[in-house]
Design an enzyme around this catalytic site. Structure first.
Site: not given
Ligand code: BG6
Ligand code: MG
Length: 210
Positions: A9, A11
């Site tokens: 991922d 952020d």
């Protein structure tokens, strides 16, 4: 490390954009007179832009049409992109960069699996332009996390099956997505508390112990 591919991922895992999302949503919410705070902002982690807007508008007395919502989301994103210009390679920690390099040395393919449509802009700002073997992001999916689509596409782009990949997440919705896609997962922050996370980690460099 028994995984051929690792899907990160963006952020909250590779870098931290929370404060910029918060500032941009706050400005938009203030303009339309809707209450918004950091607690509500925490609910937006891993959630797509339009779904985030729907969460913010839960506090609104006015009903917004689809067209109005798209305008609000566009305005928020313009403010957000302006704020992202403050990011630089200094926003990529040595711990994250050294760990990524070490995983690559071990022969792992590295991919991004992010809901953000600003993924390439952010990677460019922090000096990771062209670094990953594959990027699956908000621009190539129709269903956001907790749907597994973004990770399934990332595995496909790497030419690997989900069982050969590890997903690294900070959001609970991201671990839900990994589980739904048949991936093992490593969770940092709140994601480490998910009951179905395969490896709860204390820090990003903990990946080297898997
Ligand atoms: C996720 C963030 O990575 O991307 C969410 O955790 C955000 O907070 C989502 O809403 C969509 O981002 P963007 O950049 O497409 O508005
Ligand atoms: Mg995240």
């Amino acid at each position: 490390m028994n995984y051929s591919g690792i899907i990160f991922d963006l952020d909250g895992v590779i870098c931290f954009t929370d404060k910029y999302h918060y500032q941009a949503w706050k400005k938009m919410a203030d303009e339309i007179g809707v209450y918004f705070d950091e607690v509500i902002n925490n609910r937006l982690r891993g959630v797509s832009r339009m779904a985030s807007l729907d969460i913010i508008l839960e506090r609104s007395k006015k009903e917004y049409s689809q067209e109005e919502k798209e305008k609000l989301a566009y305005e928020k994103n313009e403010i957000y992109k302006e704020l992202l210009c403050k990011m630089s390679p200094a926003d990529l920690s040595a711990e994250v960069k050294d760990t990524l390099d070490a995983l690559r040395q071990k022969g792992c393919k590295l991919a991004i699996g992010s809901s953000s449509k600003n993924t390439k802009l952010i990677l460019g700002r922090i000096g990771l332009d062209g670094y990953f073997d594959a990027i699956s992001d908000g621009t190539n999916i129709t269903h956001s996390k907790p749907d597994p689509e973004v990770f399934l596409k990332a595995a496909e782009f790497l030419g690997l099956n989900p069982s050969e990949c590890l997903v690294v997440e900070d959001a609970l919705a991201g671990i839900d997505a990994a589980v739904a896609g048949g991936f093992d997962s490593a969770g940092i922050g709140e994601a480490a508390t998910h009951e179905k996370v395969t490896y709860p980690l204390e820090s990003f460099s903990g990946l080297l112990g898997i």
